[in-house]
Structures are given as C-alpha cells and as structure tokens.
Design a protein around this motif. Structure first.
Motif, PDB file in Angstrom:
ATOM      1  N   LYS A  47       0.815  -1.211   0.000  1.00  0.00           N
ATOM      2  CA  LYS A  47       0.000   0.000   0.000  1.00  0.00           C
ATOM      3  C   LYS A  47       0.849   1.261   0.000  1.00  0.00           C
ATOM      4  O   LYS A  47       0.384   2.339  -0.352  1.00  0.00           O
ATOM      5  CB  LYS A  47      -0.947  -0.009   1.200  1.00  0.00           C
ATOM      6  N   LEU A  48       2.105   1.123   0.394  1.00  0.00           N
ATOM      7  CA  LEU A  48       3.010   2.270   0.422  1.00  0.00           C
ATOM      8  C   LEU A  48       3.951   2.295  -0.773  1.00  0.00           C
ATOM      9  O   LEU A  48       4.842   3.141  -0.839  1.00  0.00           O
ATOM     10  CB  LEU A  48       3.821   2.258   1.717  1.00  0.00           C
ATOM     11  N   ALA A  49       3.770   1.369  -1.699  1.00  0.00           N
ATOM     12  CA  ALA A  49       4.699   1.260  -2.832  1.00  0.00           C
ATOM     13  C   ALA A  49       4.689   2.487  -3.726  1.00  0.00           C
ATOM     14  O   ALA A  49       5.672   2.750  -4.421  1.00  0.00           O
ATOM     15  CB  ALA A  49       4.371   0.013  -3.654  1.00  0.00           C
ATOM     16  N   VAL A  50       3.618   3.255  -3.720  1.00  0.00           N
ATOM     17  CA  VAL A  50       3.585   4.466  -4.540  1.00  0.00           C
ATOM     18  C   VAL A  50       4.559   5.508  -3.996  1.00  0.00           C
ATOM     19  O   VAL A  50       4.991   6.405  -4.722  1.00  0.00           O
ATOM     20  CB  VAL A  50       2.146   5.038  -4.604  1.00  0.00           C
ATOM     21  N   TYR A  51       4.959   5.383  -2.731  1.00  0.00           N
ATOM     22  CA  TYR A  51       5.896   6.314  -2.118  1.00  0.00           C
ATOM     23  C   TYR A  51       7.285   5.715  -1.890  1.00  0.00           C
ATOM     24  O   TYR A  51       8.254   6.455  -1.719  1.00  0.00           O
ATOM     25  CB  TYR A  51       5.354   6.793  -0.770  1.00  0.00           C
ATOM     26  N   ALA A  52       7.390   4.389  -1.830  1.00  0.00           N
ATOM     27  CA  ALA A  52       8.684   3.739  -1.559  1.00  0.00           C
ATOM     28  C   ALA A  52       8.953   2.672  -2.610  1.00  0.00           C
ATOM     29  O   ALA A  52       8.124   1.780  -2.809  1.00  0.00           O
ATOM     30  CB  ALA A  52       8.683   3.117  -0.162  1.00  0.00           C
ATOM     31  N   ASP A  53      10.096   2.746  -3.272  1.00  0.00           N
ATOM     32  CA  ASP A  53      10.385   1.753  -4.310  1.00  0.00           C
ATOM     33  C   ASP A  53      11.062   0.503  -3.753  1.00  0.00           C
ATOM     34  O   ASP A  53      11.045  -0.546  -4.380  1.00  0.00           O
ATOM     35  CB  ASP A  53      11.223   2.348  -5.447  1.00  0.00           C
ATOM     36  N   THR A  54      11.660   0.610  -2.559  1.00  0.00           N
ATOM     37  CA  THR A  54      12.305  -0.547  -1.933  1.00  0.00           C
ATOM     38  C   THR A  54      12.027  -0.528  -0.435  1.00  0.00           C
ATOM     39  O   THR A  54      12.053   0.537   0.191  1.00  0.00           O
ATOM     40  CB  THR A  54      13.828  -0.529  -2.148  1.00  0.00           C
ATOM     41  N   ILE A  55      11.751  -1.690   0.117  1.00  0.00           N
ATOM     42  CA  ILE A  55      11.541  -1.826   1.556  1.00  0.00           C
ATOM     43  C   ILE A  55      12.413  -2.973   2.047  1.00  0.00           C
ATOM     44  O   ILE A  55      12.406  -4.064   1.472  1.00  0.00           O
ATOM     45  CB  ILE A  55      10.055  -2.092   1.882  1.00  0.00           C
ATOM     46  N   CYS A  56      13.178  -2.715   3.103  1.00  0.00           N
ATOM     47  CA  CYS A  56      14.062  -3.715   3.699  1.00  0.00           C
ATOM     48  C   CYS A  56      13.541  -4.061   5.085  1.00  0.00           C
ATOM     49  O   CYS A  56      13.370  -3.174   5.929  1.00  0.00           O
ATOM     50  CB  CYS A  56      15.487  -3.185   3.771  1.00  0.00           C
ATOM     51  N   ILE A  57      13.283  -5.345   5.341  1.00  0.00           N
ATOM     52  CA  ILE A  57      12.783  -5.812   6.627  1.00  0.00           C
ATOM     53  C   ILE A  57      13.829  -6.734   7.236  1.00  0.00           C
ATOM     54  O   ILE A  57      14.187  -7.748   6.639  1.00  0.00           O
ATOM     55  CB  ILE A  57      11.450  -6.565   6.462  1.00  0.00           C
ATOM     56  N   MET A  58      14.310  -6.382   8.435  1.00  0.00           N
ATOM     57  CA  MET A  58      15.373  -7.166   9.076  1.00  0.00           C
ATOM     58  C   MET A  58      14.919  -7.692  10.431  1.00  0.00           C
ATOM     59  O   MET A  58      14.321  -6.964  11.223  1.00  0.00           O
ATOM     60  CB  MET A  58      16.623  -6.291   9.246  1.00  0.00           C
TER      61      MET A  58
END
Length: 368
Positions: free
Chosen positions: A223-234
């Motif tokens: 749902k936030l992909a329109v604002y963030a092109d990459t998401i890192c979850i650690m």
C-alpha cells in the motif's frame, strides 16, 4: 419467545456483572494498586538512585467477550524534577521487577545515532513499541516505550534484547539492497524485534510514509509502494528486500503482485460500459462516477494508486464495487473492495484471484 427474552435478560445481566467488580474485588484492586505504587517507587530508587513522586496509577484489565476482569499489573505514573515517566509493575506481591520509560528519550536517541552511522540520509526514524503489551485501552498507548535494563551508554544491545521493538526508518537516495541484519545486530537482539527501512521515491513521498506507521495497515507494504520503491525488513539474522516496480496509466499508478507491471492493463470505462457489467445487486448503488477495468493474466492482488484529486469530493462516503470473472464457472462475482487514503493517493486493493488466469477486475468509485 419467552425463552428468547429470558436468554437476552440473562445475557444482559452477565454483561453488567462482567463490567462491574464485586466489593471484595474492589478491595483487592485497591491493595494491588497501593502495593504497585510502593513497588514502583522502590524499583526506581534501586535503578536510578532517586525517589520519585507518584502522580497516578491505573490497574491493568484483561478484556474478553463479555467485558473485562482486573489483573494485578499496574501502570504507575511518576514525576521527578519536572520529568514525567511511567512504570509498569505487578502489585500482587512485593517486588522490584518492572519496566519504565524514564530513559526512553535517551534510548531512542542512541538507536537513531546507531542507524544514522550506517545510513546517512535517514529522513525520519521512530520506535513504534517496546516490551510491555497492554490490553487495557486507557493505558495501552503509555505502555509502548518501557524498558527494564539500565542504559549506561554502552549496553544498547542488552537494553533492546529485553524489549520487542519495531524500528522504522525512512530513507532518501539510499540503495537498501546492500542492507543486512548483521550490520544492525545491536538493535536486533530480541527475536520479535524488527527494523523496517523504506527507500522513498522522492522527498515529497518520504513525508507520506511515517504517518501510516501507527495505523492498522502499516505492515501491508504494498500500500506504500507508490511512495517507496524498496523496503528492507530485518529480523535478527534475516534480511528481506522487497522492490516495487510500478506501472502507469495516465495519472494512475499500479502495482501487480509478483512485480510485473506489464502483466496488467488498466483503462477507464464510460458510464455505459459500467452499466453493462453491473449486476442487479450492484445497481442498487448510485451510478458510478468513475470505473476502471483491470485486466491481468496473473493471479494475485493488483494495487491501484489513484490521485485524490480524481476522486469524488465526498471521499469519506465512497464505496468501491468490483467484478471478477470466474473462468471455471464462466460467470461473474461481485464484491466490495478495500481502500485507504494515503497522502495524495487513494490506494485500492483489488480482489485476490484463486482462479485460473486470465481475469478481469473492474473497480467502480462512487459516492454512496
């Protein structure tokens, strides 16, 4: 009929009883609160070396289907030299085993400094929660930033290993594909602790992400992909990189689950085309203002990001009707799709198909 009335009356009495403590229980509650205040005072004195003032105390309650019942834990609000903080501690026995927020600001500053050493262009960073999870609404928000170990400036890992923290950072101009959990080991000592980093598509987009973090859909990353092109979850020794490639039709962006924008085609329908596919049940709502048809040969969700400027003026009254074609049964099914307004875009999550592709989905936006 009489049985129904009697059952309803009995249920009402049960609900009333569940919401009220007996006189005996009230006495126990008062004793637990008083003991918890003493426990909290001794806990702070042992940990920090000063005696605070107690300003308030709220007993924890466990909610169930028919009301709530009192627990023995208490959130004790305290003050010392103009600084307010809280202690969460049990009041059933004499003890000094609590968690407190006295050093929360200092710990948060240390966490931010640790992350900024590794990523210089952090736009914003926050810790969403920590050790204590409360079920009692009046104290739930105050139980987020409580820690047990004393922070001496060099034991950040020990402090955070006692707290399940969710750390969220918004980055700009950063290649998150190079991130790894090993580089953030000091912050991931607890099994349930996570670090989520968002690489914003723009400085304007970075401003829209953080306000979503405390809402129910914060972990629905698409749902936030329109604002963030990459998401890192650690998480401890686990690193997951999610990259989102968007498609675009006019002013509308879209994301196809599986990350293949060429697998979907979106077009705006006119009113006549929409009327042709609406069922009798769907026609009970008003004539739609706008309809979009999404055609995909890939199973899964499709997310549409429609500019708020293109929506009806009364956004809070919208209904979104969808139609999906069942290729096995050779028939259409109708449904209401979910949506949420995030900043400048209305994000629509289409129906997830468990059917054989190809599939067509039509989303109709209208005022109710």
């Amino acid at each position: 009929m009489k049985k129904t009335i009697a059952l309803a009356a009995a249920l009402s009495m049960l609900l009333l009883a569940a919401g009220c403590d007996s006189e005996e229980q009230k006495q126990i509650n008062a004793q637990n609160i008083a003991r918890a205040k003493d426990n909290a005072t001794r806990y702070i004195e042992e940990k920090y070396g000063f005696i605070p003032s107690v300003t308030n105390a709220t007993l924890e309650r466990q909610y169930g289907m028919f009301g709530s019942m009192p627990m023995s834990e208490v959130l004790v609000e305290m003050e010392h030299q103009g600084k307010s903080f809280s202690v969460y501690i049990d009041g059933q026995t004499e003890n000094t085993e609590g968690a407190d927020s006295y050093q929360a600001e200092e710990i948060h500053a240390a966490v931010e400094a640790y992350v900024r050493e590794r990523i210089s262009d952090i736009y914003e960073l926050t810790i969403l929660n920590s050790k204590v999870t409360s079920s009692f609404d009046p104290i739930e928000e105050d139980c987020k930033y409580l820690f047990t170990p004393y922070y001496d400036g060099g034991n950040l890992k020990e402090v955070l290993s006692d707290a399940a923290c969710s750390i969220v950072g918004i980055c700009t101009n950063t290649d998150l594909s190079l991130c790894s959990a090993e580089a953030y080991a000091e912050l991931l000592g607890q099994e349930r602790s996570t670090i989520t980093l968002y690489a914003a598509r723009s400085a304007q987009g970075a401003k829209q992400i953080m306000p979503c973090m405390n809402r129910y859909y914060y972990n629905k990353y698409e749902k936030l992909a329109v604002y963030a092109d990459t998401i890192c979850i650690m998480k401890q020794d686990q690193t997951e990189i999610r990259q989102y490639t968007l498609g675009q039709t006019g002013n509308i962006f879209y994301y196809v689950e599986g990350n293949s924008p060429d697998k979907a085609h979106i077009r705006l329908l006119d009113h006549q085309q929409t009327a042709e596919w609406m069922s009798d049940s769907a026609k009970r709502v008003q004539i739609p203002q706008k309809s979009y048809e999404v055609e995909t040969d890939q199973e899964g969700f499709v997310y549409l990001y429609i500019p708020v400027s293109e929506l009806p003026e009364n956004q809070q009254e919208m209904r979104i009707i969808g139609r999906s074609y069942n290729t096995k049964r050779q028939e259409y099914c109708y449904y209401e799709s979910s949506y949420v307004i995030i900043g400048e875009y209305c994000v629509i999550e289409t129906y997830k198909s468990n059917l054989s592709p190809p599939e067509q989905i039509a989303i109709t936006i209208q005022e109710s």
